[in-house]
Write an enzyme that holds these catalytic residues in place. Structure first.
Site, short mmCIF file in Angstrom:
data_model
loop_
_atom_site.label_atom_id
_atom_site.label_comp_id
_atom_site.label_asym_id
_atom_site.label_seq_id
_atom_site.Cartn_x
_atom_site.Cartn_y
_atom_site.Cartn_z
N GLU A 41 0.86 -1.19 0.00
CA GLU A 41 0.00 0.00 0.00
C GLU A 41 0.89 1.23 0.00
O GLU A 41 1.96 1.26 0.63
CB GLU A 41 -0.86 -0.02 1.27
CG GLU A 41 -1.77 1.19 1.47
CD GLU A 41 -2.46 1.17 2.82
OE1 GLU A 41 -3.56 1.74 2.92
OE2 GLU A 41 -1.91 0.59 3.79
N LYS A 110 -9.88 0.70 -1.66
CA LYS A 110 -9.95 0.28 -0.26
C LYS A 110 -11.30 0.63 0.36
O LYS A 110 -11.74 1.79 0.32
CB LYS A 110 -8.82 0.96 0.51
CG LYS A 110 -8.65 0.49 1.95
CD LYS A 110 -7.43 1.19 2.55
CE LYS A 110 -7.16 0.75 3.97
NZ LYS A 110 -6.01 1.49 4.55
N CYS A 147 -4.47 -3.49 3.80
CA CYS A 147 -4.11 -3.07 5.15
C CYS A 147 -5.25 -3.24 6.16
O CYS A 147 -5.55 -4.36 6.58
CB CYS A 147 -3.58 -1.64 5.11
SG CYS A 147 -2.56 -1.18 6.54
#
Length: 258
Positions: A41, A110, A147
Site C-alpha cells: 500500500e 480500499k 491493510c
C-alpha cells in the site's frame, strides 16, 4: 504460483519512489518465473503527515506509476499488484492496481479506511464501493484487500465466497504497541479460517511494521521479512488449498451464512 513480495520504504516524492522501486525490481529477472509481484500500500507515495493533502499527488490510472508497473511487468513477464492514490474530482481513492504487460487489468479501491488508533484516513481519502474484487492470475482466483481491511473477517470471507483461493494484502501497517502481534495474528487467522494462502507486502522502516509474509492454508508462515527493504519469494501450490479444505472442511460445514 510463484510470488515475489517487495517490502520497501516509500517517501513523499513519487519520482523518488519510482526510482527506488525500479532499483529493487532490478534484482528480479524473467528467469525467476514469477507469476505475481506484490508491492505495498502506498508504494506510489507515502501517506506522509496526518495533515498532508493527498489530492495533489494522486495519479490517474494511466499515470507514471502504472506506466512503470506496466514496463516492469513486460520485462518480467508477470503481473503486479501495488498500492497507489488514485486521482478523482474530490478526495482520492486508496487503490490497488493489477497490472500486466498489457497495462491495467483491474482495480480495488480500499473499503475500510483507517479511522483507528487516533488516525483518520477518511479525512484525506474516499472509501471504495462495498463489493469484493477477485481477479484470476496464473489460473488462480486472487482476492484483494488493503491493510486495515485485514481487521474485518467478513471482508476476507466475502472474497472467498466469490471464489478466492489466495488473499493478497498490500499494507502500510503503522508501527506501535501490539501492532506486530496484531499483523501476524490477523494474517494467520484469515488463512486458517478461510483455508487459503495469504500474501502480504508491507511498508518497512521506522514508521511501519514491515514483516511482509506469505502464509499457507494451515496458518504456517512460509516466508517472512524483518523491517528493512527486501524481496521475498514463495511458491504457493493450488493443491495445498484443496488438501486443506479436504482435511478441514470448515467452509463446507458452515451453518451461519450472511
Amino acid at each position: 504460483m510463484r510470488v515475489a513480495l517487495v517490502q520497501l520504504v516509500s517517501t513523499t516524492d513519487s519520482a523518488t519512489n519510482r526510482a527506488e522501486i525500479a532499483g529493487q525490481l532490478a534484482a528480479l529477472t524473467p528467469s525467476d518465473g514469477l507469476d505475481l509481484v506484490v508491492l505495498p500500500e502506498g508504494a506510489m507515495h507515502d501517506f506522509g503527515a496526518p495533515d498532508l493533502d493527498l489530492a495533489p499527488v494522486a495519479e490517474p490510472l494511466d499515470g507514471p506509476f502504472v506506466q512503470l508497473l506496466t514496463a516492469e511487468a513486460q520485462r518480467l513477464q508477470t503481473t503486479f499488484i501495488a498500492g497507489m492514490f488514485e486521482q478523482t474530482d474530490g478526495l482520492p481513492f486508496n487503490t490497488l492496481v493489477v497490472v500486466d504487460g498489457d497495462g491495467l487489468r483491474a482495480t480495488y479501491r480500499k473499503i475500510h479506511l483507517y479511522d483507528s488508533f487516533g488516525y483518520r484516513e477518511s479525512d484525506r481519502l474516499s472509501p471504495g464501493a462495498i463489493e469484493p474484487v477477485v481477479v484470476e492470475i496464473a489460473g488462480r482466483p486472487v482476492g484483494l484487500m488493503t491493510c486495515y481491511d485485514l481487521r474485518f473477517p467478513e471482508h476476507a470471507r466475502a472474497l472467498v465466497d466469490a471464489g478466492a483461493e489466495l488473499l493478497v494484502v498490500p499494507a502500510a501497517w503503522v508501527a506501535g504497541e501490539h501492532k506486530l502481534h496484531h499483523w501476524r495474528t490477523l494474517l494467520t487467522a484469515r488463512a486458517i479460517e478461510n483455508t487459503v494462502h495469504v500474501v502480504a507486502a508491507a511498508q518497512g522502516g521506522d514508521r511501519y511494521t514491515g514483516h511482509s509474509a506469505a502464509i499457507d492454508p494451515w496458518g504456517s508462515i512460509v516466508v517472512e521479512a524483518e523491517d528493512a527493504p527486501a524481496i521475498l519469494q514463495a511458491v504457493l501450490a493450488a493443491n495445498d488449498v484443496a488438501h486443506a479444505r479436504e482435511v478441514n472442511p470448515s467452509l463446507a460445514n458452515r451453518r451461519i451464512r450472511s
